[in-house]
Write a protein that holds these residues in place. Sequence first.
Motif, short mmCIF file in Angstrom:
data_model
loop_
_atom_site.label_atom_id
_atom_site.label_comp_id
_atom_site.label_asym_id
_atom_site.label_seq_id
_atom_site.Cartn_x
_atom_site.Cartn_y
_atom_site.Cartn_z
N TYR A 164 -74.09 6.22 54.38
CA TYR A 164 -73.77 7.15 53.28
C TYR A 164 -72.31 7.06 52.89
O TYR A 164 -71.45 6.92 53.75
N TRP A 166 -70.38 9.35 51.36
CA TRP A 166 -69.76 10.65 51.03
C TRP A 166 -68.23 10.65 51.23
O TRP A 166 -67.52 11.27 50.48
N GLY B 23 -78.55 16.19 49.93
CA GLY B 23 -78.44 14.87 50.56
C GLY B 23 -78.16 14.98 52.04
O GLY B 23 -78.63 14.17 52.84
N GLY B 24 -77.39 16.00 52.42
CA GLY B 24 -77.05 16.20 53.83
C GLY B 24 -78.27 16.50 54.67
O GLY B 24 -78.42 15.98 55.78
N PHE B 26 -81.36 15.68 53.95
CA PHE B 26 -82.14 14.44 54.00
C PHE B 26 -81.59 13.52 55.10
O PHE B 26 -82.34 12.98 55.91
N ALA B 27 -80.25 13.39 55.13
CA ALA B 27 -79.63 12.49 56.11
C ALA B 27 -79.90 12.96 57.54
O ALA B 27 -80.21 12.16 58.42
N VAL B 28 -79.81 14.27 57.77
CA VAL B 28 -80.03 14.80 59.12
C VAL B 28 -81.49 14.56 59.54
O VAL B 28 -81.76 14.15 60.67
N GLN B 30 -83.37 12.20 58.49
CA GLN B 30 -83.47 10.76 58.74
C GLN B 30 -82.95 10.41 60.14
O GLN B 30 -83.51 9.57 60.85
N MET B 31 -81.87 11.09 60.55
CA MET B 31 -81.30 10.86 61.89
C MET B 31 -82.28 11.31 62.97
O MET B 31 -82.47 10.64 63.99
N VAL B 32 -82.92 12.47 62.73
CA VAL B 32 -83.91 12.99 63.70
C VAL B 32 -85.06 11.98 63.81
O VAL B 32 -85.57 11.71 64.90
N LEU B 34 -84.91 8.80 63.42
CA LEU B 34 -84.45 7.65 64.18
C LEU B 34 -84.37 7.95 65.69
O LEU B 34 -84.77 7.13 66.52
N VAL B 35 -83.88 9.14 66.03
CA VAL B 35 -83.79 9.52 67.45
C VAL B 35 -85.22 9.61 68.04
O VAL B 35 -85.47 9.16 69.16
N LEU B 37 -87.72 7.94 67.05
CA LEU B 37 -88.21 6.56 67.16
C LEU B 37 -87.81 5.98 68.51
O LEU B 37 -88.59 5.29 69.17
N ARG B 153 -88.13 0.16 58.81
CA ARG B 153 -86.74 -0.15 58.45
C ARG B 153 -86.68 -0.95 57.15
O ARG B 153 -85.79 -0.79 56.35
N TRP B 154 -87.69 -1.80 56.98
CA TRP B 154 -87.70 -2.67 55.80
C TRP B 154 -88.03 -1.94 54.50
O TRP B 154 -87.83 -2.48 53.42
N PHE B 157 -84.97 -1.79 52.71
CA PHE B 157 -84.44 -3.06 52.19
C PHE B 157 -85.21 -3.54 50.96
O PHE B 157 -84.74 -4.38 50.22
#
Lengths: 191, 158
Positions: A164, A166, B23-24, B26-28, B30-32, B34-35, B37, B153-154, B157
């Motif tokens: 990101y 930001w 957006g924040g 969404f990002a968090v 997304q991180m959850v 990944l963790v 995963l 992941r793809w 991309f």
Amino acid sequence: MLNEWLLNFARWLDSFAWSTAIHESFYLYAWIESTHVLAIMVFLGMLFIIDLRILGLAFAQVPAARIAERLDKPMMIGFAVMVITGLLLFFAIPVRSTQSVWFRIKVVLLIAAGINAFLFRNKMKEVRRDGREEVEPSKRLRLGAGTSLFLWMGVVMTGRAIAYDWFDCHKDLSYAMYWVAGCVDEMALVE
Amino acid sequence: MDLLFIFEWLDTSFLADMSKAYGGVFAVVQMVHLVSLALLGGAVLITDLRLLGLVLRDVPSEVVTSNMDRWFSLALIIMAVSGVFMSSAVAIKLYYNEMFWAKMIGLSVGALFVYFIKRPLLAHPHETINVWALRLLAISSIVIWFTVAASGRWIGFS
């Protein structure tokens, strides 16, 4: 001073043809990043289970020292692949990564997680030397496992956040933020 | 069967309002994702490498399986919930993304494989199961879940 040095180092890495080649190769970059994610599954997956065992949340009927010892090798294989692919990803985009707040926090968390892991391993060695493998982990070991869980989750989360923009240097940020991100040129403009 | 209506509904849902506006958040999420995963990867690998006789050989594989099953399910649930949230932000785009469908097919095969083949089979004492069946089960499981992860992941991309 440190910011300038880091930026010069990143620019030096950026001058290698290979750095640009990886960055510009769609398949190579994407595969390195995918391998990095798959290695996280191996390394962090093993680490999570070891930590959960120390905390008594998994494998309660199996001695914690045995779980930690037996899963160490596959965990370290995942770690090696993760480090190699991670370094390649940094090498491919050195300047932006160096000037990423998230990358910087990630490195700090990585160092903290490394120190924690070193202390944890020494404590586990002591447990084995004293023949206390069968005994439930001490409060200190449990604290180490909890810390490890949080630090590594932080490493993964901040790693994901690098994507990101930001707080990228081209954004309108405060001087303090430019300093934290290492935006040397932008700081000079503000001055 | 055209599933576009599901994506159109998701695109206008409350989830999409949130995932597109913040957006924040969404990002968090997304991180959850990944963790979780990583947790899923650990549970899959430890179970399957034990079935292959490569790790924890001095712990009965029934014990390994029963311990890892609930962590696997927990990780899968968190990933599914966070995945739906993430999808809501780009629902229509995902509908036309081939890699997304590759992942969904892999995920469906994986879930059916785990809950209708692997677990019912491993409910029997493992020593009574043909060793090659166990190995095939373990290798299939690793291949399926690592393929799901890679195709996930793809999506980013493609």
